[in-house]
Design a protein around this motif. Structure first.
Motif, PDB file in Angstrom:
ATOM      1  N   ILE A 260      -3.733   4.917   6.861  1.00 14.19           N
ATOM      2  CA  ILE A 260      -4.786   3.906   6.847  1.00 14.19           C
ATOM      3  C   ILE A 260      -5.509   4.007   8.192  1.00 14.19           C
ATOM      4  CG2 ILE A 260      -5.319   1.475   6.508  1.00 14.19           C
ATOM      5  CD1 ILE A 260      -2.651   1.147   5.088  1.00 14.19           C
TER       6      ILE A 260
ATOM      7  N   ILE B 141      -6.996   6.778   3.855  1.00 11.36           N
ATOM      8  CA  ILE B 141      -7.843   5.623   3.571  1.00 11.36           C
ATOM      9  C   ILE B 141      -8.818   5.411   4.724  1.00 11.36           C
ATOM     10  CG2 ILE B 141      -7.897   3.165   3.036  1.00 11.36           C
ATOM     11  CD1 ILE B 141      -6.499   4.875   0.905  1.00 11.36           C
TER      12      ILE B 141
ATOM     13  N   LEU C  47     -11.457  -0.253   4.108  1.00 13.65           N
ATOM     14  CA  LEU C  47     -10.555  -1.331   3.705  1.00 13.65           C
ATOM     15  C   LEU C  47     -11.310  -2.444   2.986  1.00 13.65           C
ATOM     16  CD1 LEU C  47      -8.386  -1.774   6.936  1.00 13.65           C
ATOM     17  CD2 LEU C  47      -7.940  -0.315   4.962  1.00 13.65           C
TER      18      LEU C  47
ATOM     19  N   TYR D 152       0.678  -4.666   5.201  1.00 18.53           N
ATOM     20  CA  TYR D 152       0.177  -3.685   4.245  1.00 18.53           C
ATOM     21  C   TYR D 152       1.310  -2.938   3.535  1.00 18.53           C
ATOM     22  CZ  TYR D 152      -4.675  -4.352   5.629  1.00 18.53           C
ATOM     23  OH  TYR D 152      -5.912  -4.897   5.838  1.00 18.53           O
TER      24      TYR D 152
ATOM     25  N   TRP E  29       0.806  -1.214   0.000  1.00 15.79           N
ATOM     26  CA  TRP E  29       0.000   0.000   0.000  1.00 15.79           C
ATOM     27  C   TRP E  29       0.839   1.264   0.000  1.00 15.79           C
ATOM     28  CZ3 TRP E  29      -5.531   0.226   2.085  1.00 15.79           C
ATOM     29  CH2 TRP E  29      -6.221  -0.937   1.731  1.00 15.79           C
TER      30      TRP E  29
END
Length: 369
Positions: free
Chosen positions: A353, A281, A284, A306, A267
């Motif tokens: 994230i 983000i 998910l 990730y 990612w």
């Protein structure tokens, strides 16, 4: 006794050692662009460091890329002893996907694919079932992407490639019909939405880690996952071909502001755009069982997982916020699960994230390669 976490470097892939070579090569390669002038051709400088290289040939934009499959063929060879299937039809799709999924990030329509199948000896090509599966799978992947298989090379390199093994690679050439279709990120900005496309599994990155993990599994590739499938078979699910999605977007008049193929670096690859943006983000994907299994049994945390694997997201579009839901709808209608996953913000270059409380800084990507 708890086992030491099995990270990507421990599996023999250390980007801190590989990436400096890529940087050096990119600098030297850039200097050769002057050679195009004598042919009446010029490069698109902004394509350097992107996933495909773009040249302007008399007003026609041509993109090209060469990619290697990596070590996934070794998994196919090992799993064949368990299932009796060669799985080389899937391996063929993986190889083509490595090339075309990079090519489309710059706005290109792939036109041709060339094969490079380098074996450790002539004997490799004598296995009829394996060869039929490889050729059939290669043609089928070309048909999905609507590209011509232009030819290739099949050298037998005893002493260079290990006996009984093969190194698979592909190159692809595409056309960008107008400069309005060129997607090198100049239109991307704060407020854009991030639309992610689901992966089919591990794809072809992180396979070295997957193979290293087998050493810890008493049943090896025959180990069953939570969904009842064999670990080895799940690893061989072919990489999703995203070409039909980009072509459908173009047909609908939608041109992403930027795109990223989520491969090596996981990612972190979402921040390959040269600008200083924060990629936040909020939603998910479901993680494929094979990747959840790998994370658990390799003993790696979310940061490592990730940061190295796709964890359910194989491709990213950065689009105008008002187009995001339409982009996701078009992909879903083509059978590729997609969702609006986040947004682009002004600020330091990083991927945030939120559900996992993870942040990757720019220096964790190393380079745009």
């Amino acid at each position: 006794m708890a086992q030491t976490p099995l990270d990507y470097a421990a599996a023999g892939v250390d980007y801190s050692k590989i990436d400096p070579l890529k940087i050096l090569a990119q600098k030297s390669a850039s200097a050769t662009a002057r050679n195009l002038a004598g042919h009446g051709v010029s490069e698109i400088p902004a394509s350097r460091g992107e996933s495909a290289y773009v040249m302007d040939i008399g007003g026609t934009l041509i993109a090209s890329i060469t990619e290697c499959l990596g070590t996934k063929a070794l998994v196919a060879d090992a799993v064949r002893a368990i299932t009796g299937k060669t799985h080389y039809d899937a391996i063929a799709q993986d190889t083509i996907a490595m090339a075309v999924n990079d090519l489309i990030t710059v706005g290109a329509t792939p036109l041709s694919v060339h094969a490079y199948w380098s074996a450790g000896g002539s004997e490799w090509f004598a296995d009829e079932q394996r060869m039929v599966d490889l050729v059939t799978g290669w043609q089928q992947a070309c048909d999905v992407c609507k590209v011509s298989w232009g030819g290739g090379e099949t050298p037998a390199l005893a002493g260079v490639v290990e006996a009984g093994r093969i190194d698979l690679a592909a190159s692809s050439v595409g056309v960008i019909p107008s400069r309005d279709r060129l997607t090198l990120g100049d239109k991307m900005g704060a407020g854009d939405a991030i639309v992610l496309l689901a992966s089919s599994g591990i794809h072809a990155n992180g396979v070295s880690l997957a193979r290293k993990l087998v050493e810890r599994l008493p049943q090896g590739y025959a180990t069953k996952l939570s969904d009842g499938r064999l670990y080895g078979e799940a690893l061989l699910d072919p990489t999703t071909l995203y070409v039909p999605v980009t072509e459908a977007l173009f047909a609908a008049g939608i041109v992403p502001h930027y795109s990223a193929n989520i491969t090596g670096h996981g990612w972190r690859k979402m921040m390959r755009h040269p600008g200083n943006f924060t990629y936040r983000i909020h939603t998910l994907p479901d993680v494929p069982p094979v990747l959840s299994f790998m994370q658990e049994h390799a003993g790696i945390d979310d940061r490592e997982a990730y940061g190295s694997l796709n964890m359910g997201a194989g491709f990213a579009f950065y689009v105008a916020a008002e187009q995001a839901e339409e982009v996701a709808r078009i992909a879903n209608e083509l059978g590729v699960k997609a969702w609006v996953a986040g947004r682009v913000e002004a600020g330091p270059k990083q991927v945030v994230i939120e559900p996992l409380n993870l942040t990757y800084a720019a220096d964790e990507l190393h380079l745009r390669a």
